[in-house]
Design a protein around this motif. Structure first.
Motif, PDB file in Angstrom:
ATOM      1  N   LYS A 280     -19.860  -9.124 139.796  1.00  0.00           N
ATOM      2  CA  LYS A 280     -19.867  -8.920 141.247  1.00  0.00           C
ATOM      3  C   LYS A 280     -19.025  -7.709 141.597  1.00  0.00           C
ATOM      4  CE  LYS A 280     -17.167  -9.649 144.356  1.00  0.00           C
ATOM      5  NZ  LYS A 280     -16.240  -9.972 145.460  1.00  0.00           N
TER       6      LYS A 280
ATOM      7  N   GLY B 164     -16.842  -4.938 148.173  1.00  0.00           N
ATOM      8  CA  GLY B 164     -16.980  -3.796 149.085  1.00  0.00           C
ATOM      9  C   GLY B 164     -16.209  -2.561 148.642  1.00  0.00           C
TER      10      GLY B 164
ATOM     11  N   SER C 281     -21.742  -6.449 147.138  1.00  0.00           N
ATOM     12  CA  SER C 281     -21.370  -6.666 148.541  1.00  0.00           C
ATOM     13  C   SER C 281     -21.801  -5.452 149.350  1.00  0.00           C
ATOM     14  CB  SER C 281     -19.854  -6.784 148.687  1.00  0.00           C
ATOM     15  OG  SER C 281     -19.365  -7.890 148.024  1.00  0.00           O
TER      16      SER C 281
ATOM     17  N   GLU D 279     -16.958 -13.236 152.317  1.00  0.00           N
ATOM     18  CA  GLU D 279     -16.668 -13.156 150.872  1.00  0.00           C
ATOM     19  C   GLU D 279     -17.694 -13.939 150.055  1.00  0.00           C
ATOM     20  OE1 GLU D 279     -14.459 -11.003 149.919  1.00  0.00           O
ATOM     21  OE2 GLU D 279     -13.886 -10.674 151.993  1.00  0.00           O
TER      22      GLU D 279
HETATM   23 MG    MG Z   1     -15.679  -8.693 149.632  1.00  0.00          MG
END
Ligand code: MG
Ligand code: ASP
Length: 443
Positions: A9, A12, A41, A212
């Motif tokens: 993952k 941002g 993200s 999140e």
């Molecule tokens: Mg985040």
């Protein structure tokens, strides 16, 4: 032979500008033999900007035009920096997404959604653009820089119920879709790249998984694919015992158990989306948190009970807190019935309680400040005398020591304290103490 599947993952910060995106192939080059599922993200603070856009849109504020312009410029600039050829198809795709977003925003509520939809519903139709934009840009970029990947709209894969802004996953459906659509991609030696945070309900409407939520998305894929591990790439060396923005001496937690990670996120450490751990724990899949600035570093490991479990104090600070105390007007005890009634009202207005404490005739709660607090008070003030303090700070220390406590509360007024074997919490006010300190000087 089955390949080793890892789920990565990228948050941002790891895609916040062109330079950050250029760093991703570098990270992936450390994993030449793995089949990767890459969850992204939205870029930088895009989700916050989209939230402001939803707000402006919902309240019909003209500000929406400026916010939209900023979001467009930000994404177009990054795309232009990464793809100099102005005829590259990525430009048209990004343009199209931005126009779709714009037409939703400009159309006005009833027209865009055929009805008078709720705020949460609108939020979930608009905010996903952040992830759609980031994955479109990054997928093209990686394909041209040695990381062959298949872009997927995750809403075809993950299904939730209708709980807008906190979708609950339909595991059977999701598992079947991932088996059917993702397995063949992976078996074919191609990485899969898709959005975190978003899903669809059975009517094909977008639903988000909570802020999140990309963490949770990664964990859903890891569970469904029996992945070997999950890695969250972040701008910090690993999981920290405090937010480095508030604590210059924050330290990395080398290893913690699933249990400890759940506890930390429960108290509000913004380390991991709270639903992330359970699917991983069920299949004993390790979770690593690593730095995208230093991909070779050890990072943090979250796994089942480990001997190296970190027991150093961890600090979680939540500000803009409100402390509300309820005392029944009929002087009845705060027992099951009153608790049931009061908590029912908090559930009704979707306000989660960060801390609660009961005495004989008073029930106190500490919650995040927000629009619904006044509605709760209004509903309860007939039956209860209510006291209320705002602008407070909730301090939580896991694995506290006397020194840790002294350091944290020495210059603060404590309005409420709660202590267990492993955790101490204080509702504090800096202001009250400062106010009293100032009085002698004012006189
Ligand atoms: Mg985040
Ligand atoms: N972009 C979403 C957020 O900022 C989801 C995520 O980053 O996990 O909350």
């Amino acid at each position: 032979m089955d390949s080793i599947i890892k789920v990565f993952k990228f948050g941002g910060a790891s895609v916040k500008d062109a330079e950050a995106v250029r760093n991703i192939p570098n990270i992936l080059s450390h994993y030449p033999d793995e089949a990767l599922v890459i969850i992204l993200s939205a870029m930088g603070k895009t989700t916050n900007h989209l939230e402001s856009l939803v707000d402006a849109y919902y309240h019909s504020s003209d500000e929406k035009v400026n916010i939209l312009k900023d979001i467009s410029t930000y994404h177009s600039n990054i795309t232009r920096e990464l793809f100099e050829d102005s005829k590259h198809p990525v430009h048209a795709e990004v343009y199209l997404l931005l126009r779709k977003l714009e037409s939703t925003i400009i159309a006005g509520r009833e027209k865009a959604f055929d009805s008078k939809p709720s705020f949460d519903f609108i939020y979930d139709q608009i905010v996903p653009y952040g992830e759609l934009l980031s994955t479109t840009i990054v997928s093209y970029y990686l394909n041209e820089h040695g990381c062959r990947n298949q872009w997927y709209d995750v809403r075809q894969l993950i299904r939730t119920d209708d709980s807008y802004r906190e979708g609950r996953v339909d595991w059977d459906f999701t598992q079947a879709r991932i088996n059917e659509l993702v397995r063949p991609v992976i078996d074919n030696g191609t990485h899969l790249l898709t959005q975190g945070f978003i899903a669809n309900n059975q009517d094909g409407k977008s639903v988000t998984l909570g802020r999140e939520g990309s963490d949770y998305t990664a964990s859903i894929f890891a569970y469904a694919l029996d992945a070997a591990e999950v890695v969250f790439w972040k701008d910090v060396p690993g999981l920290m015992n405090a937010d480095p923005k508030d604590f210059s001496d924050a330290r990395k937690l080398d290893q913690i158990s699933y249990w400890e990670a759940i506890e930390l996120s429960y108290y509000g450490a913004k380390v991991i989306h709270p639903k992330t751990i359970k699917p991983l724990q069920n299949k004993t899949i390790p979770l690593k948190v690593k730095s995208f600035i230093n991909p070779g570093g050890d990072g943090s490991l979250i796994f089942h009970e480990t001997s190296g479990d970190a027991r150093i104090p961890s600090y979680i600070i939540k500000d803009d807190q409100v402390l509300i105390s309820f005392s029944p007007k009929d002087l009845s005890f705060i027992a099951e019935e009153n608790l049931h009634y009061i908590i029912g009202i908090f559930i009704k207005f979707k306000v989660s309680i960060n801390l609660m404490q009961t005495s004989a005739i008073t029930f106190s709660v500490c919650v995040d400040n927000g629009d619904n607090i006044s509605k709760i008070i209004k509903e309860l003030q007939e039956r209860y005398n209510i006291k209320f303090n705002e602008s407070l700070v909730l301090i939580t220390i896991r694995h506290y020591t006397t020194e840790a406590i002294q350091e944290m509360v020495k210059d603060k007024t404590i309005l409420l304290e709660q202590r267990s074997r492993s955790t101490v919490q204080y509702v504090t006010s800096l202001f009250i103490k400062m106010f009293f300190l100032l009085i002698p000087q004012l006189l």
